[in-house]
Design an enzyme around this catalytic site. Structure first.
Site, PDB file in Angstrom:
ATOM      1  N   ARG A 145     -10.195   1.059  -5.322  1.00 36.27           N
ATOM      2  CA  ARG A 145     -11.247   1.345  -6.410  1.00 36.27           C
ATOM      3  C   ARG A 145     -10.839   0.854  -7.920  1.00 36.27           C
ATOM      4  O   ARG A 145      -9.590   1.163  -8.033  1.00 36.27           O
ATOM      5  CB  ARG A 145     -11.536   2.675  -6.366  1.00 36.27           C
ATOM      6  CG  ARG A 145     -10.516   3.686  -6.910  1.00 36.27           C
ATOM      7  CD  ARG A 145     -11.142   5.069  -6.528  1.00 36.27           C
ATOM      8  NE  ARG A 145     -11.190   5.452  -5.290  1.00 36.27           N
ATOM      9  CZ  ARG A 145     -12.511   5.873  -4.614  1.00 36.27           C
ATOM     10  NH1 ARG A 145     -13.507   5.683  -5.390  1.00 36.27           N
ATOM     11  NH2 ARG A 145     -12.428   6.070  -3.374  1.00 36.27           N
ATOM     12  N   GLN A 159      -3.086   9.748  -8.209  1.00 40.71           N
ATOM     13  CA  GLN A 159      -3.362   8.519  -8.873  1.00 40.71           C
ATOM     14  C   GLN A 159      -4.292   8.979 -10.089  1.00 40.71           C
ATOM     15  O   GLN A 159      -4.273   8.510 -11.197  1.00 40.71           O
ATOM     16  CB  GLN A 159      -3.848   7.496  -7.987  1.00 40.71           C
ATOM     17  CG  GLN A 159      -2.931   6.778  -7.157  1.00 40.71           C
ATOM     18  CD  GLN A 159      -3.558   6.000  -5.615  1.00 40.71           C
ATOM     19  OE1 GLN A 159      -4.666   6.066  -5.500  1.00 40.71           O
ATOM     20  NE2 GLN A 159      -2.954   5.009  -5.519  1.00 40.71           N
ATOM     21  N   THR A 192      -6.703   1.643  -8.417  1.00 39.89           N
ATOM     22  CA  THR A 192      -6.198   1.408  -7.297  1.00 39.89           C
ATOM     23  C   THR A 192      -6.262   0.359  -6.320  1.00 39.89           C
ATOM     24  O   THR A 192      -7.198  -0.400  -6.758  1.00 39.89           O
ATOM     25  CB  THR A 192      -6.092   2.864  -6.424  1.00 39.89           C
ATOM     26  OG1 THR A 192      -7.467   2.679  -5.824  1.00 39.89           O
ATOM     27  CG2 THR A 192      -6.106   4.075  -7.073  1.00 39.89           C
ATOM     28  N   CYS A 193      -5.666   0.232  -5.116  1.00 39.09           N
ATOM     29  CA  CYS A 193      -6.110  -1.088  -4.316  1.00 39.09           C
ATOM     30  C   CYS A 193      -7.288  -0.778  -3.754  1.00 39.09           C
ATOM     31  O   CYS A 193      -7.965  -2.006  -3.362  1.00 39.09           O
ATOM     32  CB  CYS A 193      -5.187  -0.851  -3.124  1.00 39.09           C
ATOM     33  SG  CYS A 193      -4.900   0.505  -2.098  1.00 39.09           S
ATOM     34  N   THR A 238       2.991   4.103  -2.270  1.00 41.21           N
ATOM     35  CA  THR A 238       2.726   3.668  -1.130  1.00 41.21           C
ATOM     36  C   THR A 238       3.722   3.132  -0.099  1.00 41.21           C
ATOM     37  O   THR A 238       3.754   3.657   1.048  1.00 41.21           O
ATOM     38  CB  THR A 238       1.579   2.330  -1.202  1.00 41.21           C
ATOM     39  OG1 THR A 238       0.629   2.711  -2.025  1.00 41.21           O
ATOM     40  CG2 THR A 238       1.261   2.032   0.168  1.00 41.21           C
ATOM     41  N   ILE A 239       4.805   2.544  -0.666  1.00 40.01           N
ATOM     42  CA  ILE A 239       5.682   2.050   0.280  1.00 40.01           C
ATOM     43  C   ILE A 239       6.768   3.271   0.485  1.00 40.01           C
ATOM     44  O   ILE A 239       7.147   3.134   1.620  1.00 40.01           O
ATOM     45  CB  ILE A 239       6.797   0.988  -0.508  1.00 40.01           C
ATOM     46  CG1 ILE A 239       6.007  -0.228  -0.653  1.00 40.01           C
ATOM     47  CG2 ILE A 239       8.345   0.859  -0.002  1.00 40.01           C
ATOM     48  CD1 ILE A 239       5.630  -0.948   0.702  1.00 40.01           C
ATOM     49  N   ALA A 297       8.517  -0.331  -4.414  1.00 43.44           N
ATOM     50  CA  ALA A 297       8.937   0.819  -4.231  1.00 43.44           C
ATOM     51  C   ALA A 297       8.101   2.114  -4.843  1.00 43.44           C
ATOM     52  O   ALA A 297       8.667   2.963  -5.453  1.00 43.44           O
ATOM     53  CB  ALA A 297      10.335   0.847  -5.088  1.00 43.44           C
ATOM     54  N   GLN A 321      -2.809  10.450  -1.564  1.00 44.31           N
ATOM     55  CA  GLN A 321      -2.216   9.640  -2.500  1.00 44.31           C
ATOM     56  C   GLN A 321      -3.251   9.621  -3.775  1.00 44.31           C
ATOM     57  O   GLN A 321      -2.543   9.890  -4.998  1.00 44.31           O
ATOM     58  CB  GLN A 321      -1.808   8.246  -2.296  1.00 44.31           C
ATOM     59  CG  GLN A 321      -0.629   7.732  -1.614  1.00 44.31           C
ATOM     60  CD  GLN A 321      -0.631   6.408  -1.201  1.00 44.31           C
ATOM     61  OE1 GLN A 321      -1.273   5.975  -0.039  1.00 44.31           O
ATOM     62  NE2 GLN A 321      -0.033   5.704  -1.863  1.00 44.31           N
TER      63      GLN A 321
END
Length: 420
Positions: free
Chosen positions: A52, A118, A49-50, A191-192, A188, A114
């Site tokens: 980790r 994931q 992920t962003c 997160t967005i 899209a 989130q």
């Protein structure tokens, strides 16, 4: 075999390293195959992920050291830098870490929802790649179970704090009111989608979603009455945006310094607020050098995180207690599996001894040996074979005066009422 969790996260590594070893969705299948080939991992899951990148693996103890070398080689980055900024958990600590990650207790935003999705996606990818067996199947089902309990039975999810929420809170703090702000969302994904939801709830009325696939952009924009763009249209529309929040899976920046500089000139240098939630970056770092562009990355959101931590500490304590309970249940299952394997091994060995002696007895009978003699010999040899190991264990325990071991052996062999 040992279970390990190896990786880096927002607490141990800067964004510059995290983006170097982030896996794109398209690379996961090849990465799992490569990991198994290089380390001999029996089972594996890759979470990227962003915040980790983590490798969960079930492999031989002597192969553990190959994990950081493999990860560095796969991404063509410096192994020493990776080792210096990484962590490694084994056995119970690895299980505990996996459960904490899925529950959001190890996230930049404590309790952010989130990460569970994931982790579930990472598990599904691994399962579809054929690298999940009984051990990880059970482990991740336990993990998802405790994550669900934490969500339902604690307040860890109250006053939602995710990366998306933090970005919106930061925008609201800077603009005070979002009602007149024009918002451009790039990407899209989940997160967005969360950003769009939160920013609408906080009063934004003019929302545009830009994405490579227009259909996905429309799925987010239309329920909010928003507009859509393709990524190629961003240069001609960037000047209209007061707030830009980006989170895509692009491997290269989408917004460069020159593009923002041109947009600011067309805006007559009216300030532009930009939040880059992507790893690797969607926005060139040099954009932050422009006087009227206020650029924030994931790492810049720490202050908002700290403000929200206080309200979740009590819930985190309860969540950790639930994790410990689930951990113990999983360990008990592991131990029961070990005992089952032990019993199966004992039975198979005993049956093999029996079959060997029966075959020999039948051969003797076929050769004309008296049946009575064959039966006596069979009984004696079978008895000697079956009592050999217990007899040796009893002698050793008695010789070493190991009272506890003697007691266990006596109970196991049905000798409790016989004095030593």
């Amino acid at each position: 075999m040992t279970l390990i969790a190896f990786g880096i996260n927002h607490k141990t590594a800067p964004i510059s390293l995290r983006e170097k070893i982030a896996f794109s969705p398209d690379a996961i299948v090849d990465a799992l195959a490569s990991l198994g080939s290089i380390t001999g991992a029996r089972e594996s899951v890759i979470v990227s992920t962003c915040n980790r990148t983590e490798i969960y693996a079930h492999l031989d103890q002597n192969q553990v050291e190959k994990i950081p070398a493999w990860l560095a080689a796969f991404h063509n980055t410096d192994e020493n830098e990776l080792r210096h900024n990484s962590y490694l958990y084994q056995h119970d600590e690895a299980i505990r870490h996996i459960m904490r990650v899925a529950c959001g207790l190890d996230s930049l935003m404590l309790g952010e929802p989130q990460i569970l999705g994931q982790v579930k996606q990472a598990f599904t990818d691994a399962k579809n790649s054929g690298v999940i067996r009984t051990e990880f199947e059970r482990l991740f089902q336990h993990t998802f179970s405790v994550a669900k309990r934490v969500r339902n039975e604690t307040e860890i999810g109250e006053n939602a704090v995710s990366v998306a929420y933090a970005a919106v809170q930061l925008a609201k703090h800077i603009f005070s009111s979002l009602a007149k702000s024009r918002v451009l969302l790039i990407g899209a994904g989940d997160t967005i989608e969360l950003v769009a939801k939160h920013i609408r709830e906080n009063g934004a009325k003019s929302i545009t979603v830009a994405n490579r696939t227009l259909a996905k952009a429309k799925a987010i924009a239309e329920p909010l009455g928003g507009e859509v763009l393709t990524l190629a249209q961003i240069p001609s529309h960037l000047k209209d945006a007061d707030i830009v929040i980006s989170s895509t899976a692009s491997q290269l920046p989408i917004i460069g310094q020159g593009l923002v500089q041109s947009a600011l000139k067309e805006r007559k240098y009216k300030p532009m607020f930009i939040v880059d939630l992507a790893v690797p970056r969607d926005v060139e770092a040099e954009v932050g050098e422009l006087d009227d562009a206020f650029l924030y990355t994931v790492d810049d959101l720490q202050q908002i995180v700290e403000q929200n931590l206080a309200s979740r500490q009590d819930a985190a304590v309860l969540a950790n207690q639930m994790i410990e309970q689930q951990l113990q249940q999983y360990v008990q299952w592991q131990q029961s599996q070990s005992s089952i394997d032990l019993l199966l091994g004992f039975r198979e060995k005993s049956e093999a001894q029996r079959d060997l002696l029966v075959t020999r007895a039948l051969n003797l009978l076929a050769d004309g040996r008296p049946p009575e003699q064959v039966l006596v010999e069979l009984a004696n040899k079978l008895t000697n074979n079956l009592i050999h190991a217990p007899t040796k264990a009893l002698k050793n325990a008695a010789k070493e005066q190991d009272v506890q071991r003697l007691a266990v052996l006596k109970e196991a062999l049905g000798l409790k009422n016989i004095e030593s």
